[in-house]
Scaffold this motif. Structure first.
Motif, PDB file in Angstrom:
ATOM      1  N   GLU A 166       5.604  -8.046  -5.072  1.00 16.97           N
ATOM      2  CA  GLU A 166       6.325  -6.909  -4.517  1.00 16.97           C
ATOM      3  C   GLU A 166       6.729  -5.931  -5.617  1.00 16.97           C
ATOM      4  N   LYS A 167       7.229  -6.452  -6.742  1.00 17.59           N
ATOM      5  CA  LYS A 167       7.640  -5.594  -7.849  1.00 17.59           C
ATOM      6  C   LYS A 167       6.450  -4.852  -8.441  1.00 17.59           C
ATOM      7  N   LEU A 227       3.077   0.052  -8.915  1.00 19.03           N
ATOM      8  CA  LEU A 227       1.774   0.678  -8.715  1.00 19.03           C
ATOM      9  C   LEU A 227       1.886   1.915  -7.820  1.00 19.03           C
ATOM     10  N   THR A 228       2.628   1.791  -6.718  1.00 18.17           N
ATOM     11  CA  THR A 228       2.784   2.932  -5.815  1.00 18.17           C
ATOM     12  C   THR A 228       3.512   4.079  -6.506  1.00 18.17           C
ATOM     13  N   MET A 276       3.110   9.461  -9.034  1.00 18.77           N
ATOM     14  CA  MET A 276       3.260  10.358 -10.181  1.00 18.77           C
ATOM     15  C   MET A 276       1.923  10.998 -10.563  1.00 18.77           C
ATOM     16  N   ILE A 277       0.826  10.228 -10.444  1.00 21.71           N
ATOM     17  CA  ILE A 277      -0.501  10.786 -10.733  1.00 21.71           C
ATOM     18  C   ILE A 277      -0.837  11.893  -9.740  1.00 21.71           C
ATOM     19  N   ILE A 278      -0.582  11.636  -8.460  1.00 25.29           N
ATOM     20  CA  ILE A 278      -0.849  12.639  -7.428  1.00 25.29           C
ATOM     21  C   ILE A 278       0.015  13.877  -7.657  1.00 25.29           C
ATOM     22  N   VAL A 314      18.220   6.337   0.546  1.00 27.14           N
ATOM     23  CA  VAL A 314      17.098   5.762  -0.179  1.00 27.14           C
ATOM     24  C   VAL A 314      16.473   6.852  -1.031  1.00 27.14           C
ATOM     25  N   LYS A 315      16.369   6.625  -2.322  1.00 26.56           N
ATOM     26  CA  LYS A 315      15.884   7.644  -3.243  1.00 26.56           C
ATOM     27  C   LYS A 315      14.450   7.352  -3.650  1.00 26.56           C
ATOM     28  N   ARG A 316      14.170   7.401  -4.965  1.00 20.49           N
ATOM     29  CA  ARG A 316      12.809   7.411  -5.474  1.00 20.49           C
ATOM     30  C   ARG A 316      11.963   6.238  -4.991  1.00 20.49           C
TER      31      ARG A 316
END
Length: 215
Positions: free
Chosen positions: A7-8, A13-14, A19-21, A131-133
């Motif tokens: 999960e972490k 990864l997400t 950030m790449i997008i 819920v933030k980042r």
């Protein structure tokens, strides 16, 4: 333990993919600004009869770049307000560029009015963007009762009203400074300060359950 590890890592990864997008969108907007400036030269040499449609294309191009910027903000902050502002710009672009009948204008105006009503009456500033980042990251101004209801975390509601206030109390109990990276525990819950000012003002925290396998 394996589930928590996966999960972490998927969470990281997400976040990296987002950030790449976001970076690619930023590059696209910057490149688009160059083309936007080029419109001025074309408009200047175009006759009045054709400049109307050309200027309309210019506005459409400018607004789509603004939509790109708002999309970046939405991806970065995952906030309700950022999402609604993005919707506002999309509706505004539709109304200014593609509305040709009175019905289009009425529907667009109604849509904008609904978005403003949501911002005014449903999005409360004192509890906005709970819920933030990423998953488990909360605004310090988020109400403890709201977090408890939404997540089931066993947070004490009798010691503070906000999660930021609870962290300050836990910091006093543990005689630890409040700074980015500081971690505090309350029962089976671990709270980590992920964003704070130099003056010690808490902005965002991450709340997770303690790994029972390490207990």
């Amino acid at each position: 333990m394996k589930h928590n590890f996966l999960e972490k890592n998927f969470e990281k990864l997400t976040y990296v993919l987002e950030m790449i997008i976001t970076g690619l969108i930023a590059i696209g907007v910057i490149v688009g600004l160059v083309d936007l400036v080029k419109y001025f030269g074309v408009i200047f040499i175009t006759d009045p009869a054709g400049s109307y449609e050309l200027f309309q294309d210019f506005l459409a191009y400018a607004l789509i770049l603004i939509v790109g910027v708002e999309l970046m903000l939405m991806i970065l902050y995952h906030s309700t307000e950022a999402i609604l502002e993005l919707v506002l710009f999309v509706i505004a672009r539709k109304m200014l560029i593609y509305s040709h009948t009175m019905l289009d204008l009425v529907l667009g105006t109604l849509a904008i009015a609904i978005v403003f009503a949501i911002l005014r009456f449903l999005v409360h500033k004192d509890n906005e963007d709970i819920v933030k980042r990423g998953k488990g990251v909360y605004s310090a101004s988020a109400k403890i009762e709201e977090i408890t209801k939404k997540t089931g975390f066993n947070l004490p509601t009798d010691r503070a009203q906000t999660v930021g206030g609870l962290v300050c109390i836990l910091a006093e109990d543990a005689c630890k400074p409040v700074e980015e990276g500081s971690e505090f525990e309350s029962g089976d819950i671990k709270i980590k300060v992920v964003k704070a000012t130099e003056e010690g003002l808490i902005e965002e925290v991450k709340i997770t359950r303690k790994d029972k396998s390490k207990a």
